[in-house]
Design an enzyme around this catalytic site. Sequence first.
Site, PDB file in Angstrom:
ATOM      1  N   LYS A 146      57.409 -69.018 -57.294  1.00 20.83           N
ATOM      2  CA  LYS A 146      57.039 -67.789 -58.009  1.00 20.83           C
ATOM      3  C   LYS A 146      55.590 -67.885 -58.422  1.00 20.83           C
ATOM      4  O   LYS A 146      55.065 -68.981 -58.634  1.00 20.83           O
ATOM      5  CB  LYS A 146      57.901 -67.635 -59.266  1.00 20.83           C
ATOM      6  CG  LYS A 146      57.954 -66.206 -59.786  1.00 20.83           C
ATOM      7  CD  LYS A 146      59.004 -65.442 -59.020  1.00 20.83           C
ATOM      8  CE  LYS A 146      59.215 -64.045 -59.521  1.00 20.83           C
ATOM      9  NZ  LYS A 146      60.484 -63.492 -59.011  1.00 20.83           N
TER      10      LYS A 146
HETATM   11  N1  GLU Z   1      60.552 -60.760 -56.645  1.00 18.87           N
HETATM   12  C1  GLU Z   1      61.839 -60.626 -56.021  1.00 18.87           C
HETATM   13  C2  GLU Z   1      62.858 -61.497 -56.705  1.00 18.87           C
HETATM   14  O1  GLU Z   1      62.699 -61.870 -57.845  1.00 18.87           O
HETATM   15  C3  GLU Z   1      61.793 -60.794 -54.518  1.00 18.87           C
HETATM   16  C4  GLU Z   1      61.317 -62.120 -54.040  1.00 18.87           C
HETATM   17  C5  GLU Z   1      61.109 -62.202 -52.535  1.00 18.87           C
HETATM   18  O2  GLU Z   1      61.432 -61.262 -51.818  1.00 18.87           O
HETATM   19  O3  GLU Z   1      60.601 -63.231 -52.108  1.00 18.87           O
HETATM   20  O4  GLU Z   1      63.891 -61.800 -56.170  1.00 18.87           O
END
Ligand code: GLU
Length: 416
Positions: free
Chosen positions: A106
Site C-alpha cells: 500500500k
Molecule cells: N485500493 C483497493 C483496495 O484497497 C484496490 C487495490 C488494488 O486493486 O490493487 O483493495
Amino acid sequence: MSSENNPFDAMLEEFSGAAKLLNLDPGMWKVLTHPKRQVIVSCPVVMDNGQVEVFTGYRVQYNITLGPAKGGIRYHPDVNINEVKALAAWMTWKCAVAGIPFGGGKGGIICDPTRMSPRELEALTRRYIGEIADLIGPDKDVPAPDVNTNSQTMAWIMDTYSMHVGVTTTGVVTGKPVEMGGSLGRREATGRGVMIVTRESAKHLGFDIKGATVAVQGFGNVGSVSADLLAKIGATIVAVADWKGGVQNSKGLDVPALITWTEQHKTVAGFPGGDALDPAKIFEQPVDILIPAALENQVTAQNHHLIKARLIVEGANGPTTPEAHQALYKRGVFVVPDILANGGGVTTSYFEWVQDRHGYFWEEHEVNERLERKMVEAFDNVLATAKKFNIDMRTAAYVVAINKVATVTRLRGMYA
Ligand code: GLU
C-alpha cells in the site's frame, strides 16, 4: 495508541485470533506480522503560487510470498505509517482470500487533494513515483487507486514509470483508463464485489435482498457503485452519508440521480430527492444492511450499540474496530469483513494485469462473469471455514489467508 485508533494494532489483534486457532508456530507468527519493506520519501512540488512544498509519501510492501506486492495509493491529510502498514497487511490477506497470486502493499501521501489543482496533483504523483520507481514494476509491486486517487492518477503513474525504464509498461499499475490498458469493469469492480457478497449473505441469512433496506457511509467509487448495483437487484437504498453531509428517503433514494448530483456538487448533501441527514447518524438507521464504504475506525466502541442492521458489509478497509466487531458478533450481527467484502477491486486488478501481460483484452461481460465466480468462491470458502470452526467471518477470512501464506512460506523455506 490503542487498536481503537491504531489500525496496525487492530490488524494484529484480528490476526492473532486466527493464528491461535491455527496453532501457528511462533516463528511464522513473527514473519507474518512484520512488513517486509517500508519506504518513506519526501516529494518536493512547485505549487501553483510558485512556492515549493514538500510532501511525505509512503510505500509499504507487507508480504510478497504469493506474488508481487499489490495495493492502492491513497492521498489524504491523515495518512501515516501505521495506517499504510495496516492497509498493506490487509491487502496481503485480501489477495490470499480472493485466491489471486499477489502479495500485499500500500502507498499513501500526506496531502489534501481537495485543495490542490490538477497540475499540482500530477507533479506530486510523478515525483512520488520517481522516488519509488526502483521498487515498483509488474513483477515487483503493482499500485492501484485508493481513497482520492483515480484512473487519471494511474495514467500519470504508468507514464512516469515507463519514462524511467524506457519502455511503455502497462502492467506496472492497475485501474488505468481503458484506452491505455485498463480493464473494462475495473472501476465498478469493488462495488460489484460488495453487491455480490451482500446478495450471498442475504441468501445465507435467509432474507430477500429485494426490498431489503440499506444505509451507505461514503459515496466515492466504492459506496456509489455498491448502492447503484444493490438498487439494481432490488434493494432499497434509504440513507447515504459522506464527510460533508447526508441524505435519506424511506421510499428509496434514486441512486443514479444521486450519483449525478455528487459529480456536480462533490457531496451528497443538498440532494433534492430526500431529506437532510446528519452523517454522524448513518449507523443508527433502522435498516437491514449497513455498508461502511469510507475510511477505517468508523464503527467503534462509541457507536456499535446504536447499530440496528443485521448485516454489515465492509466496503472500506478497516471500518470496524476489534472491540466493536466482538460486540456485534455477540449480538448476532453478520459482518462480512473488508478482506473478503471489498476484494472485488483487487480481483479485477488481477484481471487487468493478466490482460496487460497478454496484450489481449476481454469483453466486459467476461470480466464480470469471472469476478462473480471468484467472489462467490471466496465467500463460500470463508463461510465454510466460519461454520467449521464456529467463528465469525473475519476470523474465518484470516484463517483462510494465514493458512495460504504460511503454507507457501513453509514450502519456499527461509532464505539465509
Ligand atoms: N485500493 C483497493 C483496495 O484497497 C484496490 C487495490 C488494488 O486493486 O490493487 O483493495
